[in-house]
Design a protein around this motif. Structure first.
Motif, PDB file in Angstrom:
ATOM      1  N   PRO A 278       3.106 -33.383 -82.005  1.00 49.28           N
ATOM      2  CA  PRO A 278       3.634 -32.133 -81.315  1.00 49.28           C
ATOM      3  C   PRO A 278       5.205 -31.984 -81.804  1.00 49.28           C
ATOM      4  O   PRO A 278       5.529 -30.724 -81.989  1.00 49.28           O
ATOM      5  CB  PRO A 278       3.827 -32.692 -79.735  1.00 49.28           C
ATOM      6  N   MET A 279       5.872 -33.115 -82.202  1.00 46.03           N
ATOM      7  CA  MET A 279       7.442 -33.074 -82.687  1.00 46.03           C
ATOM      8  C   MET A 279       7.586 -32.047 -83.890  1.00 46.03           C
ATOM      9  O   MET A 279       8.036 -31.109 -84.011  1.00 46.03           O
ATOM     10  CB  MET A 279       8.095 -34.360 -82.660  1.00 46.03           C
ATOM     11  N   ILE A 280       6.609 -32.338 -84.910  1.00 44.25           N
ATOM     12  CA  ILE A 280       6.632 -31.903 -86.124  1.00 44.25           C
ATOM     13  C   ILE A 280       6.164 -30.232 -85.951  1.00 44.25           C
ATOM     14  O   ILE A 280       6.734 -29.325 -86.442  1.00 44.25           O
ATOM     15  CB  ILE A 280       5.800 -32.489 -87.208  1.00 44.25           C
ATOM     16  N   CYS A 281       5.215 -30.177 -85.288  1.00 43.18           N
ATOM     17  CA  CYS A 281       4.543 -28.849 -85.189  1.00 43.18           C
ATOM     18  C   CYS A 281       5.845 -27.894 -84.439  1.00 43.18           C
ATOM     19  O   CYS A 281       6.080 -26.741 -84.694  1.00 43.18           O
ATOM     20  CB  CYS A 281       3.452 -28.845 -84.045  1.00 43.18           C
ATOM     21  N   LEU A 282       6.521 -28.483 -83.302  1.00 34.95           N
ATOM     22  CA  LEU A 282       7.498 -27.752 -82.862  1.00 34.95           C
ATOM     23  C   LEU A 282       8.582 -27.358 -83.811  1.00 34.95           C
ATOM     24  O   LEU A 282       9.362 -26.237 -83.860  1.00 34.95           O
ATOM     25  CB  LEU A 282       7.984 -28.287 -81.426  1.00 34.95           C
ATOM     26  N   MET A 283       8.990 -28.516 -84.463  1.00 29.52           N
ATOM     27  CA  MET A 283      10.186 -28.490 -85.611  1.00 29.52           C
ATOM     28  C   MET A 283       9.707 -27.384 -86.362  1.00 29.52           C
ATOM     29  O   MET A 283      10.551 -26.643 -87.163  1.00 29.52           O
ATOM     30  CB  MET A 283      10.311 -29.757 -86.095  1.00 29.52           C
ATOM     31  N   VAL A 284       8.579 -27.126 -86.991  1.00 27.53           N
ATOM     32  CA  VAL A 284       8.215 -26.308 -88.105  1.00 27.53           C
ATOM     33  C   VAL A 284       7.797 -25.111 -87.634  1.00 27.53           C
ATOM     34  O   VAL A 284       8.310 -23.837 -88.028  1.00 27.53           O
ATOM     35  CB  VAL A 284       6.984 -26.884 -88.645  1.00 27.53           C
ATOM     36  N   ILE A 285       6.883 -24.886 -86.460  1.00 28.82           N
ATOM     37  CA  ILE A 285       6.425 -23.481 -85.996  1.00 28.82           C
ATOM     38  C   ILE A 285       7.413 -22.662 -85.529  1.00 28.82           C
ATOM     39  O   ILE A 285       7.450 -21.395 -85.596  1.00 28.82           O
ATOM     40  CB  ILE A 285       5.151 -23.555 -85.069  1.00 28.82           C
ATOM     41  N   VAL A 286       8.503 -22.985 -84.577  1.00 32.22           N
ATOM     42  CA  VAL A 286       9.326 -22.280 -83.962  1.00 32.22           C
ATOM     43  C   VAL A 286      10.269 -21.603 -84.978  1.00 32.22           C
ATOM     44  O   VAL A 286      10.648 -20.312 -84.788  1.00 32.22           O
ATOM     45  CB  VAL A 286      10.009 -23.126 -82.854  1.00 32.22           C
TER      46      VAL A 286
END
Length: 613
Positions: free
Chosen positions: A241-249
Motif C-alpha cells: 500500500p505504501m508504494i502504491c500510494l507513493m506512485v499512483i497519487v
C-alpha cells in the motif's frame, strides 16, 4: 421433449462441442463460456420447449432452463466433456472488459447516487417555490446530504473499482481521497507554479469526477499485483500500500488526472457540438437507442459521461435517453389494458410500477419487450420523437437521477421535459394499443411456463399453503431483483429478501430436493407438493462455495425452522456480489395465485408467501 433431446439440441444450437470452452450450471441456467458467441443461434434456442430464455451476461452465454437444469446438464455431460473450470472460452474483448468494470463499479453506488440526486432535485423545487431559503441552516444540512456522494465520488469509485478488480478497496479509496485532501487542493490556490520532483503539476478540481479515478485505479491494480509477486509476503501488508500510494497519487496528479479530465470534457463537448449541429437527430438517436443499449448492457458506459457533464453544470444526455424509459412504460401500460391473459396482465402491472416510479426497466425489457419483439419498434419510434423534442428545446438534467415520473423535477426546463415525457408515453401506448403486439407461442419467452405444464390444467385439489420466511431481513419486490430470470417471473412468482443475518431456515415442512455444492441455492418440496427455490445472492455461484456452509443434504426431511445454510454476508459483499435472495414458488402454474407479504421487514418463521390452490 426429453432431457436428452433438449441437451442435444442446446449443444447443437450454441455452436456444437467445438465451440464450448466450458459449461457449468447454477440453480436455473446453463452457463457456457463459448469460443465464439456469434455461432450461437439465440432465436432458435428460445424456441426450444424447455428453454425459458437466453442471455449473454457477464462474459457467459446463459440458457435459462429452470429447476430441471441439473437433469439437462447431466445429459450434456454425456455428450461433451464439461469442465466448470476450463479456460477454453475466448478471452473477453477489451470493450466487454471495460463495460464489465464500469457496471460492476457503479452498481453498488446507484442507490446512493439516485437518492442523493432526488434530494438535490427536491431542494431545487423547494427553493424555486420559496418554501425554503438557500441561506437557511436547514437547507445547508440537506444540501450537504445530497451533495456528499457526488463531491466525494472519487473516493467511492476508488473503493468499488478496486473491489471489482480484486485489489485492496481501502487503498483505492485512499487514492481517491488524496485528490480531495486539503494539502493537494490547496496547491491550486498557490501563486507560484507547483511541481512534484521538479515536474510541473497541472491541478484540477477532482470532486465529482469519474475518468481520472478510473484510470488511476486500473493502474493501481496492475501495480499491486506486480508488487505482490516481488515483495516478501511478510512485508506486503504495509509495503505494497505504501508504494502504491507513493506512485499512483503523484502519477494521477501529473498524468492520469489531467488526461481523464480532458477526456470527460472532450466527450461532453462532442455531445454539445452534435446537438448544436442537429439537435433533432442527436436526440432521436439517443432516445431510440437507449433501450437497445440497456439490452446489451452498454448503457453503463454512458453513466460516467453523464456524471462528467453534470460536473460541468448540466447534462443533455439524460434528457434524451430518458425518453426511451417513458416509451417502455407506455408499451407495458398498453399491454396491461389490452391483454386478457391474467398472467401477462400481472406481469405488465408488476413491471409498470418499478419503471414509472424508479426508472428500473429491465423487467419490462426481459419480461415483455423480448417476448413481443414488435414492441421494440414502438419503443424506438416513441423514444426517438421524445429525445428529439427534448434536445431541440435544450432540456438537460441538473442532478443525477434515474429517468422516471418522480425524477421529472431533476430536469430543466421541467415543464418541457414533462411534456416530452407525456408525448413519448402517449405515442408508445397508442402504437401498442392500436397496432397490437406480436404474440409468441411456445415456451421461448422469458416469462414462459415455469412448471412445464399447460396453464389450463391446474392440478385439482391442491391445498393452500403458507410459506414462512427462511431469512431475517428486508422484503423487496421480485421485480426489483437485479437478475432478469427472477425479476421477469421466468422462474415463477415469489418475493425477495435483502438478508441482515446469514442463516437460511426451512420455510416449509418437506424434503430437500436439490442443494448445490456451492451452497448458494437450495430447492425444497413441501408435504403439500409446493416447490420452493431459495437462491442466496445474485451470481453467487461464481464464489464456488466460498462463504457458504451447508447444513443439510439432498433427500433430508426438514421441518419449518430447520437450519439449511449459513453464509457470510459481509464477505460476500466484499467479494463484489449482491446478497439479495429470491424465494420462488417454481410450480406457480399449479396454483391459482401466489401472494407475497406486504411487510417491510421480516423475521424467520413469519408469514412470507400465501400459495392459493
Amino acid at each position: 421433449m426429453s432431457y436428452r433431446e433438449l441437451g442435444n439440441d442446446v449443444v447443437k444450437l450454441v455452436g456444437g462441442e467445438r465451440n464450448i470452452g466450458s459449461v457449468i450450471h447454477c440453480a436455473t441456467r446453463l452457463r457456457f463460456n463459448l469460443k465464439d458467441d456469434s455461432k450461437a443461434q439465440q432465436e432458435e434456442l428460445k424456441k426450444l420447449s424447455g428453454v425459458m430464455g437466453v442471455m449473454n451476461k457477464g462474459g457467459q452465454f446463459q440458457v435459462v432452463i429452470g429447476t430441471h437444469v441439473a437433469e439437462v446438464y447431466k445429459e450434456i455431460s454425456k455428450i461433451i466433456s464439461v469442465d466448470g473450470n476450463a479456460g477454453g472460452g475466448a478471452k473477453k474483448s477489451i470493450t466487454n472488459q471495460i463495460f464489465e468494470i464500469i457496471s460492476g463499479s457503479f452498481a453498488p453506488l446507484l442507490g446512493a447516487l439516485a437518492g442523493a440526486g432526488m434530494l438535490r432535485a427536491l431542494l431545487a423545487v423547494l427553493t424555486a417555490l420559496d418554501w425554503m431559503s438557500a441561506e437557511s441552516s436547514t437547507y445547508r444540512v440537506l444540501a450537504g446530504a445530497g451533495n456528499a456522494v457526488f463531491y466525494f465520488l472519487p473516493i467511492f469509485l476508488g473503493i468499488t473499482i478496486s473491489l471489482k478488480l480484486g485489489v485492496n478497496a481501502y487503498v483505492g479509496g485512499a487514492i481517491g481521497a488524496a485528490l480531495l485532501e486539503p494539502n493537494i487542493t490547496g496547491l491550486a490556490a498557490a501563486e507560484q507554479g507547483t511541481t512534484f520532483l521538479g515536474i510541473p503539476l497541472i491541478l484540477s478540481d477532482y470532486s465529482s469526477t469519474v475518468f481520472p479515478i478510473f484510470i488511476a485505479i486500473l493502474i493501481y491494480a496492475m501495480l499491486d499485483k506486480l508488487l505482490r509477486k516481488v515483495i516478501h509476503k511478510d512485508l506486503q501488508m504495509f509495503l505494497v500500500p505504501m508504494i502504491c500510494l507513493m506512485v499512483i497519487v503523484p502519477l494521477t496528479l501529473l498524468v492520469f488526472g489531467p488526461f481523464g479530465v480532458n477526456v470527460g470534457n472532450a466527450i461532453g463537448s462532442g455531445i454539445t457540438f452534435l446537438s448544436t449541429k442537429s439537435g433533432i437527430i442527436t436526440g432521436a438517436v439517443l432516445g431510440a437507442g437507449w433501450t437497445f443499449l440497456t439490452v446489451f448492457g452498454l448503457h453503463w458506459g454512458i453513466v460516467p459521461i453523464i456524471l462528467a457533464n453534470l460536473g460541468q453544470g448540466g447534462d443533455p444526455i439524460s434528457a434524451m435517453v430518458a425518453m426511451g424509459v417513458f416509451a417502455q412504460i407506455g408499451v407495458v401500460g398498453a399491454v396491461f389494458l389490452k391483454t386478457k391473459d391474467k398472467q401477462l396482465k400481472t406481469l405488465a402491472a408488476s413491471t409498470f410500477l418499478p419503471g414509472a416510479l424508479s426508472g428500473v426497466t429491465e423487467p419490462i425489457i426481459y419480461g415483455v419487450l423480448t417476448r413481443f419483439k414488435k414492441t421494440f419498434i414502438y419503443v424506438a419510434i416513441a423514444g426517438a420523437i421524445g429525445g428529439a423534442i427534448n434536445n431541440l428545446f435544450g432540456v438537460h438534467a441538473t442532478v443525477f437521477a434515474f429517468p422516471s415520473v418522480l425524477s421529472i423535477v431533476a430536469f430543466s426546463p421541467m415543464a418541457m421535459h414533462a411534456t416530452s415525457a407525456l408525448i413519448t408515453f402517449g405515442i408508445a401506448f397508442a402504437l401498442t394499443f392500436i397496432l397490437g403486439y406480436e404474440e409468441k407461442t411456445g415456451t421461448a419467452s422469458v416469462q414462459g411456463n415455469t412448471s412445464g405444464k399447460d396453464q389450463s390444467s391446474i392440478t385439482p385439489g391442491i391445498k393452500n399453503l403458507t410459506v414462512v420466511s427462511p431469512l431475517k431481513g428486508q422484503i423487496i419486490p421480485l421485480s426489483s431483483v437485479d437478475d432478469a430470470a427472477f425479476s421477469s417471473g421466468a422462474m415463477g412468482k415469489g418475493i425477495a429478501i435483502e438478508p441482515t443475518e446469514g442463516r437460511v431456515y426451512s420455510p416449509v415442512n418437506g424434503v430437500v430436493s436439490t442443494i448445490f455444492r456451492t451452497g448458494h441455492c437450495i430447492a425444497l418440496v413441501s408435504e403439500e407438493g409446493t416447490e420452493v427455490l431459495i437462491h442466496v445472492g445474485i451470481e453467487t455461484v461464481k464464489l464456488k462455495g466460498q462463504f457458504f456452509t451447508i447444513k443439510v443434504q439432498e433427500g433430508t426431511d426438514v421441518k419449518q425452522g430447520d437450519l439449511l445454510i449459513e453464509f457470510d454476508i459481509e464477505q460476500i459483499k466484499k467479494a463484489g456480489f449482491q446478497t439479495t435472495t429470491p424465494i420462488i414458488i417454481t410450480n406457480t402454474n399449479d396454483y391459482r395465485d401466489v401472494i407475497g407479504s406486504d411487510k417491510a421487514t421480516i423475521e424467520p418463521g413469519q408469514h412470507l408467501i400465501s400459495v392459493i390452490g
